[in-house]
Design an enzyme around this catalytic site. Structure first.
Site, PDB file in Angstrom:
ATOM      1  N   LYS A   1       9.195  12.183   9.199  1.00  0.00           N
ATOM      2  CA  LYS A   1       8.672  13.100   8.235  1.00  0.00           C
ATOM      3  C   LYS A   1       8.092  14.069   9.203  1.00  0.00           C
ATOM      4  CE  LYS A   1       5.211  14.547   6.641  1.00  0.00           C
ATOM      5  NZ  LYS A   1       4.641  15.886   6.534  1.00  0.00           N
TER       6      LYS A   1
ATOM      7  N   GLU B   1      -1.436   8.058  17.541  1.00  0.00           N
ATOM      8  CA  GLU B   1      -1.997   8.979  18.562  1.00  0.00           C
ATOM      9  C   GLU B   1      -2.712  10.015  17.929  1.00  0.00           C
ATOM     10  OE1 GLU B   1      -1.160   8.603  21.698  1.00  0.00           O
ATOM     11  OE2 GLU B   1       0.252   7.104  21.537  1.00  0.00           O
TER      12      GLU B   1
ATOM     13  N   GLU C   1     -13.593  17.627  17.524  1.00  0.00           N
ATOM     14  CA  GLU C   1     -12.359  18.325  18.095  1.00  0.00           C
ATOM     15  C   GLU C   1     -12.293  19.760  17.124  1.00  0.00           C
ATOM     16  OE1 GLU C   1      -8.393  16.694  16.830  1.00  0.00           O
ATOM     17  OE2 GLU C   1      -7.829  16.863  18.815  1.00  0.00           O
TER      18      GLU C   1
ATOM     19  N   CYS D   1      -3.648  18.178  21.742  1.00  0.00           N
ATOM     20  CA  CYS D   1      -4.575  16.775  21.885  1.00  0.00           C
ATOM     21  C   CYS D   1      -5.402  16.825  23.100  1.00  0.00           C
ATOM     22  CB  CYS D   1      -4.007  15.882  21.288  1.00  0.00           C
ATOM     23  SG  CYS D   1      -2.331  15.567  22.385  1.00  0.00           S
TER      24      CYS D   1
HETATM   25  P1  NAD Z   1      -2.583  16.040  10.392  1.00  0.00           P
HETATM   26  O1  NAD Z   1      -3.305  14.527  10.674  1.00  0.00           O
HETATM   27  O2  NAD Z   1      -3.122  16.846   9.607  1.00  0.00           O
HETATM   28  O3  NAD Z   1      -1.232  15.713   9.914  1.00  0.00           O
HETATM   29  C1  NAD Z   1      -0.111  15.072  10.917  1.00  0.00           C
HETATM   30  C2  NAD Z   1       0.993  14.576   9.920  1.00  0.00           C
HETATM   31  O4  NAD Z   1       0.394  13.658   9.034  1.00  0.00           O
HETATM   32  C3  NAD Z   1       1.531  15.618   9.198  1.00  0.00           C
HETATM   33  O5  NAD Z   1       2.766  15.623   9.117  1.00  0.00           O
HETATM   34  C4  NAD Z   1       1.096  15.546   7.878  1.00  0.00           C
HETATM   35  O6  NAD Z   1       1.698  15.898   6.758  1.00  0.00           O
HETATM   36  C5  NAD Z   1       0.911  14.015   7.812  1.00  0.00           C
HETATM   37  N1  NAD Z   1       0.003  13.246   6.749  1.00  0.00           N
HETATM   38  C6  NAD Z   1      -1.118  13.972   6.339  1.00  0.00           C
HETATM   39  N2  NAD Z   1      -1.856  13.144   5.471  1.00  0.00           N
HETATM   40  C7  NAD Z   1      -1.075  12.120   5.532  1.00  0.00           C
HETATM   41  C8  NAD Z   1      -0.967  10.803   4.761  1.00  0.00           C
HETATM   42  N3  NAD Z   1      -2.089  10.563   3.985  1.00  0.00           N
HETATM   43  N4  NAD Z   1       0.020   9.967   4.695  1.00  0.00           N
HETATM   44  C9  NAD Z   1       0.837   9.990   5.594  1.00  0.00           C
HETATM   45  N5  NAD Z   1       1.068  11.330   6.244  1.00  0.00           N
HETATM   46  C10 NAD Z   1       0.059  12.201   6.265  1.00  0.00           C
HETATM   47  O7  NAD Z   1      -2.714  16.513  11.965  1.00  0.00           O
HETATM   48  P2  NAD Z   1      -2.197  18.211  12.529  1.00  0.00           P
HETATM   49  O8  NAD Z   1      -3.182  18.906  11.882  1.00  0.00           O
HETATM   50  O9  NAD Z   1      -0.802  18.165  12.218  1.00  0.00           O
HETATM   51  O10 NAD Z   1      -2.072  17.817  14.095  1.00  0.00           O
HETATM   52  C11 NAD Z   1      -3.475  17.973  14.700  1.00  0.00           C
HETATM   53  C12 NAD Z   1      -4.060  16.770  15.249  1.00  0.00           C
HETATM   54  O11 NAD Z   1      -3.026  15.931  16.056  1.00  0.00           O
HETATM   55  C13 NAD Z   1      -5.032  16.983  16.213  1.00  0.00           C
HETATM   56  O12 NAD Z   1      -6.062  16.193  15.771  1.00  0.00           O
HETATM   57  C14 NAD Z   1      -4.424  16.456  17.469  1.00  0.00           C
HETATM   58  O13 NAD Z   1      -5.523  15.972  18.341  1.00  0.00           O
HETATM   59  C15 NAD Z   1      -3.623  15.427  17.105  1.00  0.00           C
HETATM   60  N6  NAD Z   1      -2.748  15.091  18.003  1.00  0.00           N
HETATM   61  C16 NAD Z   1      -2.885  14.017  18.792  1.00  0.00           C
HETATM   62  C17 NAD Z   1      -1.660  13.774  19.883  1.00  0.00           C
HETATM   63  C18 NAD Z   1      -1.747  12.638  20.726  1.00  0.00           C
HETATM   64  O14 NAD Z   1      -0.979  12.346  21.134  1.00  0.00           O
HETATM   65  N7  NAD Z   1      -2.911  11.867  20.850  1.00  0.00           N
HETATM   66  C19 NAD Z   1      -0.756  14.913  20.170  1.00  0.00           C
HETATM   67  C20 NAD Z   1      -0.637  15.911  19.204  1.00  0.00           C
HETATM   68  C21 NAD Z   1      -1.574  16.085  18.260  1.00  0.00           C
END
Ligand code: NAD
Length: 504
Positions: free
Chosen positions: A182, A256, A392, A290
């Protein structure tokens, strides 16, 4: 008067059971260029629970054949994939910049990470090492092998549109699993490019499936009873919801999540090098990493000099459309994120009362008005407990925090809810090793920024950043495979471990 004809926008489909298909909803969402909102990159299917059901069913149908394909053969197909990604790197890079905003060089690095991950992990097809160990009874053999976990649901964020999906997809496949991906709703084209490359590489139908859309198809994947594993990268808030749901079904879940990373600058540091690293770490990918260096913890003796140099350089950074090779800082991903970041800048000024040393505003003049551009922003005189130093922000904003001793600095770095990456600039080997030992993060750099992970080392974080798993390296195999212990008794009689006495 005849209506002006709008340029037609290309429509893309989901990929299920080896077919490119529309969503059962019949609905679409727009993939918008964050540097120019008038530019619609493509129209993608708004997927439903029904689409996810079909994708999981396809993954289930393909599972036995893929699992039984010898791992070295699976790896051969993955090497083909690496070649296809390499051949299309320039095109994928351009498309990524257009949909995500990061500057071309960084988008190229993102595609390169996928290429590196593919070649490196494909090599595991000829290893996937297990182990043998002595059995405690005579004429008995004991060994341990990896086996695939089954159907994996992969949920990815917006900030590394091809690297992150590949970090999940490739190890899942080499281990013999089938997957449903997804993609991040702001960056669906890069995931689609990756999946199309899988199709071209000869990965059999149903092994890789792609559904597009926002949280609904993501939640349906998490909820699906046939999905054995969820691998998620995204915010800590979303990750927690997913972990709770997975716990109910006893699913394997690897998370992650967010970060609040820090660079320590000691008084003996090469200040120019530290400033270079801080700028790159804080403002690369517009701070949407991140591992972004969102806190700069600087020794009081060099604090003034460091701040002056940092602010002077931050003011000069060229903000603009990432497609322009001269641009150093691109836009942020969407309107909502922009509002969130600007909200944090207000919190920094009005609630935390830190000093806004530069930046702080949305750019709106001329072409900027069409995109989501924020000035590179530096807060100084920041105290460790302030909200801008704890939460963050995920944008081009960094905080400079003064300190007196190394122990104090380490306490500041460790004093947040996250634990992804940290760094120290010093010329003193004792201080460097002490910091490496004491910083409670999954990654730690010496004389380098908090960003720049390589695919052959484990990647992940402590505390609010993760749940103990590591992606990349060979450690990722522990997510996508389960251990099976095998005992072979060739004594020809019943031998009871722990009960029968073995004579010496
Ligand atoms: P997000 O949590 O808003 O979304 C991530 C994904 O989850 C998207 O595909 C979204 O559609 C999906 N999603 C949202 N709600 C959901 C639910 N209830 N059930 C299942 N899927 C759901 O994150 P974002 O804004 O896309 O990304 C930014 C975040 O990602 C930041 O917090 C960043 O630190 C983190 N990040 C972490 C790493 C790591 O390796 N630690 C790497 C990259 C990004």
């Amino acid at each position: 008067m005849a209506k002006a004809k709008r340029p037609s926008v290309k429509k893309y489909n989901n990929y299920i059971a080896g077919e490119w298909v529309r969503s059962s909803s019949g609905e679409w969402f727009d993939n918008v260029n964050p540097a120019d909102n008038t530019d619609i990159v493509g129209r993608f299917p708004e997927s439903t629970v029904e689409d996810v059901d079909r994708a999981v069913a396809a993954a289930k149908d393909a599972a036995t054949r893929w699992r039984r394909t010898p791992a070295p053969k699976r790896a051969e197909v993955l090497f083909n994939l690496g070649e296809i990604l390499r051949a299309n790197k320039d095109e994928f890079t351009l498309q990524m910049t257009r949909e995500m905003g990061k500057v071309l060089k960084e988008a190229g690095g993102d595609v390169q990470e996928a290429i590196d991950c593919t070649y490196y992990t494909a090599g595991e097809g000829r290893r996937l090492h297990g182990f043998t160990t002595p059995a405690e009874m005579p004429n008995k053999f004991a060994m341990c092998v990896r086996q695939p976990v089954g159907i994996c649901g992969l949920i990815t964020p917006f900030n590394f549109p091809m690297a992150i999906p590949s970090w999940k997809l490739i190890p899942a496949l080499v281990c013999g699993n089938t997957v449903v991906l997804k993609s991040g709703e702001d960056v669906p084209l890069s995931s689609l490019n990756l999946v199309k490359a899988c199709e071209q590489a000869g990965i059999p139908k149903g092994v890789v499936n792609l559904v597009n859309g926002a949280h609904k198809p993501g939640a349906a994947l998490v909820d699906h009873k046939d999905v054995r594993l969820i691998s998620f990268t995204g915010s800590t808030a979303t990750g927690r919801i997913i972990a709770e749901q997975c716990a109910r079904d006893n699913k394997i879940v690897s998370l992650e999540m967010g970060g609040k990373n820090a660079i320590i600058v000691m008084d003996d540091a090469d200040i120019d090098n530290a400033v270079d690293g801080s700028l790159w770490g804080a403002f690369g990918t517009s701070g949407q990493r991140c591992t972004a260096s969102s806190r700069l913890v600087v020794h009081k003796k060099v604090y003034k000099k460091f701040c002056e140099k940092l602010v002077e350089r931050a003011k000069k950074l060229r903000v603009g459309n990432g497609l322009d090779p001269k641009t150093e800082v691109g836009p942020v991903i969407n309107h909502q994120q922009m509002e969130k970041i600007l909200g944090y800048i207000e919190i920094g000024k009005l609630i935390d009362r830190a000093t806004l040393a530069c930046g702080g505003k949305r750019l709106t003049k001329g072409d900027y008005a069409k995109g989501f551009f924020i000035e590179p922003t530096v807060f100084t005189d920041v105290k460790p407990g302030m909200r801008i130093a704890q939460e963050e922000i995920f944008g081009p904003v960094t905080c400079v925090i003064p300190f007196g001793t190394l122990d104090e600095a380490i306490k500041i770095v460790n004093g947040v809810a996250y634990g992804l990456s940290s760094a120290i600039y010093t010329q003193d080997v004792n201080q460097a090793f002490y910091a490496m030992q004491e910083l409670y993060t999954g990654i730690c750099y010496v004389n380098s920024a908090t960003i720049g992970a390589e695919v052959h080392l484990p990647f992940g974080g402590t505390k609010g950043t993760g749940n103990g798993h590591r992606e990349a390296g060979t450690q990722v195999l522990d997510i996508f495979s389960e251990w099976k212990s095998l005992y072979v008794d060739y004594s020809g009689k019943l031998q009871k471990a722990q009960i029968d006495e073995v004579k010496v």
